[in-house]
Scaffold this active site. Sequence first.
Site, PDB file in Angstrom:
ATOM      1  N   SER A  36       0.793  -1.223   0.000  1.00  0.00           N
ATOM      2  CA  SER A  36       0.000   0.000   0.000  1.00  0.00           C
ATOM      3  C   SER A  36       0.827   1.275   0.000  1.00  0.00           C
ATOM      4  O   SER A  36       0.331   2.330  -0.387  1.00  0.00           O
ATOM      5  CB  SER A  36      -0.936   0.020   1.218  1.00  0.00           C
ATOM      6  N   ASP A 248      -2.917   8.865   7.041  1.00  0.00           N
ATOM      7  CA  ASP A 248      -3.767   7.985   7.828  1.00  0.00           C
ATOM      8  C   ASP A 248      -2.901   7.258   8.848  1.00  0.00           C
ATOM      9  O   ASP A 248      -1.747   7.614   9.051  1.00  0.00           O
ATOM     10  CB  ASP A 248      -4.586   7.026   6.943  1.00  0.00           C
ATOM     11  N   HIS A 251       0.163   5.564   6.681  1.00  0.00           N
ATOM     12  CA  HIS A 251       0.796   6.088   5.475  1.00  0.00           C
ATOM     13  C   HIS A 251       1.115   7.579   5.567  1.00  0.00           C
ATOM     14  O   HIS A 251       0.292   8.348   6.063  1.00  0.00           O
ATOM     15  CB  HIS A 251      -0.110   5.838   4.264  1.00  0.00           C
TER      16      HIS A 251
END
Length: 273
Positions: A36, A248, A251
């Site tokens: 991610s 978030d 990240h």
Amino acid sequence: MGFLLSIYVGVVAIVMVALVARGDPLVPMLCVFGDSVVDVGNNNHLNTLIKSNFPPYGRDFVTRTPTGRFCNGKLATDFTAEYLGFDSYPPAYLSQDAKGKNLSIGANFASAGSGFYDRTAQFYNLYGVGVRRIGVTTLPPTGCLPAAITLFGGGSNQCIGRLNQDAVAFNNKLSNTALYLKNRFPGLKVVVFDIYQPLLDLITKPTDQGFFESRKACCGTGTIETSMLCNARSVGTCSNATQYVFWDGFHPSEAANKVIAQALLQQGFDLIS
């Protein structure tokens, strides 16, 4: 040919740069493998709950729309592509854009939640097909992620020392492995990129680079939200993510990704020379 192996939060991201000719951009091709941290939308096309193709993800991206990036805007690999001279980003391999001339600059194979697989980093096979330049990034200070502080900090709002110590221990082993590979394979050039210290500096001294908040993330409560938990209905999402180190719970924000990419660029001249 060369590649960049980026390990972040216990998962692997590989950026492969084919150095077969000189020109503009600095390298002719950029391929990205990982999770991610560098996924640009492959998970949009997979049967998984781990997605980010909805607001507020992508709100500060150039298109002002969610793309599948786990960020409010650009990833570190997007900035890297810009710094290398590309005028577009390698497309998500599973997207409709990954065809024809669009693939001439490379592709992004990253998938959020992919974790570590041996096939992701088969040095021997890559060396066999001509890989000669390898850049490996260290683990970041994993104990300073907002989600880590929430889950293991006991309300202290401080980085988790044991997790950071684990990252440092891993990074030392990584450096030894890089030296081993360099000595074993003739003509192989290995550079270990440090992202641990640049990110730790952002977290411990955020105001030095214009940041305001480094313990909580921008999205929602800033404590643990990511993926489906970070959505348009998340209460408390900040209005200006440029002041936050983290977008978030896991990240970095676009602003932090830019700083990280600049640090990688400064360390990477030997790799692309």
